[in-house]
Scaffold this motif. Structure first.
Motif, mmCIF file in Angstrom:
data_model
loop_
_atom_site.group_PDB
_atom_site.id
_atom_site.type_symbol
_atom_site.label_atom_id
_atom_site.label_comp_id
_atom_site.label_asym_id
_atom_site.label_seq_id
_atom_site.Cartn_x
_atom_site.Cartn_y
_atom_site.Cartn_z
ATOM 1 N N ARG A 296 39.427 37.431 35.760
ATOM 2 C CA ARG A 296 38.915 38.703 36.235
ATOM 3 C C ARG A 296 38.589 38.591 37.725
ATOM 4 O O ARG A 296 38.299 37.518 38.239
ATOM 5 C CB ARG A 296 37.646 39.105 35.462
ATOM 6 C CG ARG A 296 37.878 39.353 33.982
ATOM 7 C CD ARG A 296 38.740 40.599 33.760
ATOM 8 N NE ARG A 296 38.921 40.864 32.339
ATOM 9 C CZ ARG A 296 39.925 40.406 31.620
ATOM 10 N NH1 ARG A 296 40.843 39.642 32.203
ATOM 11 N NH2 ARG A 296 40.029 40.696 30.343
ATOM 12 N N GLY A 297 38.645 39.711 38.410
ATOM 13 C CA GLY A 297 38.293 39.726 39.825
ATOM 14 C C GLY A 297 39.300 40.499 40.638
ATOM 15 O O GLY A 297 40.350 40.945 40.140
ATOM 16 N N GLN A 298 38.979 40.664 41.915
ATOM 17 C CA GLN A 298 39.822 41.426 42.824
ATOM 18 C C GLN A 298 40.810 40.548 43.575
ATOM 19 O O GLN A 298 41.594 41.059 44.374
ATOM 20 C CB GLN A 298 38.930 42.173 43.832
ATOM 21 C CG GLN A 298 37.935 43.117 43.209
ATOM 22 C CD GLN A 298 38.614 44.267 42.488
ATOM 23 O OE1 GLN A 298 39.674 44.736 42.907
ATOM 24 N NE2 GLN A 298 38.001 44.735 41.400
ATOM 25 N N HIS A 299 40.787 39.242 43.338
ATOM 26 C CA HIS A 299 41.616 38.336 44.122
ATOM 27 C C HIS A 299 42.737 37.721 43.283
ATOM 28 O O HIS A 299 43.195 36.617 43.579
ATOM 29 C CB HIS A 299 40.760 37.226 44.728
ATOM 30 C CG HIS A 299 39.624 37.723 45.565
ATOM 31 N ND1 HIS A 299 39.796 38.145 46.866
ATOM 32 C CD2 HIS A 299 38.309 37.899 45.272
ATOM 33 C CE1 HIS A 299 38.626 38.539 47.352
ATOM 34 N NE2 HIS A 299 37.704 38.393 46.403
ATOM 35 N N ALA A 325 49.879 47.212 40.167
ATOM 36 C CA ALA A 325 48.738 46.446 40.683
ATOM 37 C C ALA A 325 48.049 45.624 39.604
ATOM 38 O O ALA A 325 47.470 44.571 39.884
ATOM 39 C CB ALA A 325 47.734 47.404 41.328
ATOM 40 N N ASN A 326 48.108 46.060 38.351
ATOM 41 C CA ASN A 326 47.465 45.315 37.262
ATOM 42 C C ASN A 326 48.338 44.208 36.698
ATOM 43 O O ASN A 326 47.984 43.576 35.703
ATOM 44 C CB ASN A 326 47.063 46.268 36.140
ATOM 45 C CG ASN A 326 48.265 46.952 35.504
ATOM 46 O OD1 ASN A 326 49.384 46.830 35.996
ATOM 47 N ND2 ASN A 326 48.031 47.687 34.431
ATOM 48 N N VAL A 346 49.394 34.381 36.612
ATOM 49 C CA VAL A 346 48.247 34.993 37.277
ATOM 50 C C VAL A 346 47.480 33.892 38.005
ATOM 51 O O VAL A 346 47.096 32.890 37.400
ATOM 52 C CB VAL A 346 47.325 35.701 36.270
ATOM 53 C CG1 VAL A 346 46.256 36.499 37.003
ATOM 54 C CG2 VAL A 346 48.134 36.598 35.354
ATOM 55 N N LEU A 347 47.268 34.091 39.285
ATOM 56 C CA LEU A 347 46.613 33.069 40.109
ATOM 57 C C LEU A 347 45.330 33.644 40.697
ATOM 58 O O LEU A 347 45.329 34.717 41.294
ATOM 59 C CB LEU A 347 47.547 32.615 41.237
ATOM 60 C CG LEU A 347 46.950 31.661 42.284
ATOM 61 C CD1 LEU A 347 46.529 30.353 41.634
ATOM 62 C CD2 LEU A 347 47.955 31.412 43.399
ATOM 63 N N ASP A 348 44.235 32.921 40.494
ATOM 64 C CA ASP A 348 42.955 33.250 41.109
ATOM 65 C C ASP A 348 42.692 32.222 42.198
ATOM 66 O O ASP A 348 42.295 31.081 41.922
ATOM 67 C CB ASP A 348 41.827 33.225 40.068
ATOM 68 C CG ASP A 348 40.500 33.694 40.637
ATOM 69 O OD1 ASP A 348 40.410 33.860 41.868
ATOM 70 O OD2 ASP A 348 39.558 33.900 39.858
ATOM 71 N N ARG A 349 42.936 32.605 43.440
ATOM 72 C CA ARG A 349 42.840 31.650 44.536
ATOM 73 C C ARG A 349 41.390 31.245 44.829
ATOM 74 O O ARG A 349 41.142 30.138 45.318
ATOM 75 C CB ARG A 349 43.477 32.236 45.799
ATOM 76 C CG ARG A 349 44.993 32.350 45.715
ATOM 77 C CD ARG A 349 45.594 32.658 47.064
ATOM 78 N NE ARG A 349 47.045 32.684 47.013
ATOM 79 C CZ ARG A 349 47.808 31.602 47.137
ATOM 80 N NH1 ARG A 349 47.239 30.427 47.306
ATOM 81 N NH2 ARG A 349 49.121 31.704 47.087
#
Length: 457
Positions: A296-299, A325-326, A346-349
């Motif tokens: 989860r998150g905007q990044h 975008a999703n 899906v990558l959360d940097r």
């Protein structure tokens, strides 16, 4: 002009003197641009002085036994290091200190016995690591943890009996696409750890030519990889063998001869299938592939990989697929060749985490129901036409006895009644057949009717 030449001349002379000095200290080495080749010279140690501009060092086919701490320090541009076909049995701590820019390291065909945790901890930029054809019996659990940019690792033709798959299942290696563990001595595989690997990693794990013991769960995993079209299975189908009851002399090519696994349960074969999402699409229709993730998150950064190993990023590609975008992927008009397994990454940097999701898409041709409808309609139409013809025959057939004057019969008789309905529908002829043109008998009722009608008055 003279001034600039006067300044440049000493610099060129200094560079030339440095090159001549280095060449005199390292006879036999060849330097071309930023490439230094010292291969096949019988060297027992790495030269102390190396050109600072070198981007590629080649020390293949020598007699190197040990690498000292900081052997390659002071080389800020070093990208590729080749040390294959030497006699290295271990690496000293700090061997690759100050070489964080190294991306390609070849240590194949040496005498390494293990891969320790400290071997590559400084090589954060490493992309390709070649360790095949050594004597490696163990890879420590954190040996590859620092190689966050690793894409390809080759450890085939060693003596491995296991491998720490769990060390890369936490999605720490975002770019790993090839992990070659073939031609080792692994008897069993940690199937749950392998199932936890990202889908992009599973597709590049090579495990053929090991000492695997035949079992249903192992067989089910490779069968599923085969159905997904993984090249690790497709290209080495005949080299996937297992030992029946662990007997070395009873080796079987289990992908070619599956009769030994006929009694395996579907549950065992579907070990890795719980996380799949199957989507059936009619050719020509649009389809939306959802990317399910717990992140989860905007990044978050989304990326899809098609069955043809094509990377798809927003906004899409080739006007055939569109990304949102999703992370959802839309196939605008599905085609038969669009069938296969799609991977969403899906990558959360911010948290250095990633997840993958698989969608198995099956595109089929549209089922036409026109033929059953036509058959039923034709049958119904035939019945209606037949009924109309019967009614026309019964009620609209002209009768000549109504148009001609006939002498009144002496006695009323059913035989003289001019009725097409009685002639056709009477099941049994009358018992008496008196009257002109009649013969006594029980046959040929209709011909007698026509004889009576056609006789002149």
């Amino acid at each position: 002009m003279l001034c600039s030449q006067g300044v440049a001349a000493p610099l060129m002379l200094s560079s030339l003197m440095l090159h001549l000095t280095w060449a005199s200290l390292n006879p036999g080495c060849v330097k071309v641009s930023d490439i230094l080749s010292c291969s096949n010279l019988g060297l027992e140690q790495v030269p102390k002085q190396l050109p600072a501009t070198a981007a590629t060092l080649d020390f293949n086919h020598n007699h190197l036994v040990q690498l000292e701490e900081g052997s390659f320090a002071g080389l800020p541009h070093l990208v590729t290091l080749r040390l294959a076909h030497n006699r290295l049995s271990n690496l000293s701590p700090g061997t690759f200190r100050n070489t964080s820019g190294l991306r390609h390291l070849d240590l194949s065909s040496n005498q390494l016995h293990k891969v320790d945790n400290y071997y590559f901890q400084e090589l954060v930029s490493m992309e390709e690591l070649l360790l095949f054809n050594n004597q490696i019996v163990r890879v420590e659990s954190n040996a590859l943890i620092s190689l966050i940019n690793l894409r390809k690792a080759y450890l085939s033709h060693n003596r491995l009996t296991d491998f720490p798959f769990f060390s890369i299942q936490e999605h720490s290696h975002h770019f790993l696409v090839t992990l070659d563990l073939s031609s080792n001595r692994m008897p069993k595989l940690p199937l749950e750890d392998i199932a936890a690997l990202p889908a992009s990693v599973q597709g590049g794990v090579f495990l053929h030519n090991n000492s695997l013991i035949c079992e249903c769960a192992m067989y089910g995993m490779f069968r599923q990889w085969e159905q997904k079209g993984f090249l690790s299975v497709k290209d080495y189908r005949e080299e996937h063998t297992c030992l029946v009851y662990g007997e070395p002399r009873a080796s079987v090519q289990f992908l070619e001869h599956s009769r030994f696994f006929e009694n395996c349960s579907i549950k065992a074969q579907g070990l890795l299938g719980d996380a799949e999402n199957n989507l059936h699409v009619i050719a020509g229709d649009p389809a939306v592939l959802e990317c399910q993730t717990s992140l989860r998150g905007q990044h978050l950064i989304y990326q899809w990989v098609s069955p043809h190993q094509e990377y798809i990023a927003p906004p899409g590609n080739n006007n055939a697929m569109r990304m949102y975008a999703n992370g959802s992927l839309e196939i605008l008009e599905a085609r038969i060749e669009d069938s296969g397994v799609y991977w969403c990454m899906v990558l959360d940097r911010l948290q250095s985490r990633n997840e993958t999701w698989e969608v198995n898409v099956t595109v089929t041709m549209r089922d036409h129901v026109v033929e059953p409808f036509n058959t039923g309609f034709t049958t119904l139409l035939g019945c209606v036409v037949s009924l109309v013809l019967v009614l026309m025959y019964l009620y609209l057939t002209p009768c000549r006895c109504w148009c001609r004057k006939q002498p009144p019969p002496a006695t009323p008789s059913p035989a003289n009644e001019c009725s097409a309905q009685s002639s056709i529908l009477t099941p049994t002829p009358p018992a008496t057949t008196e009257g002109p043109g009649r013969k006594a008998g029980n046959h040929s009722i209709v011909p007698d009717v026509w004889t009576t009608v056609s006789s002149p008055p």
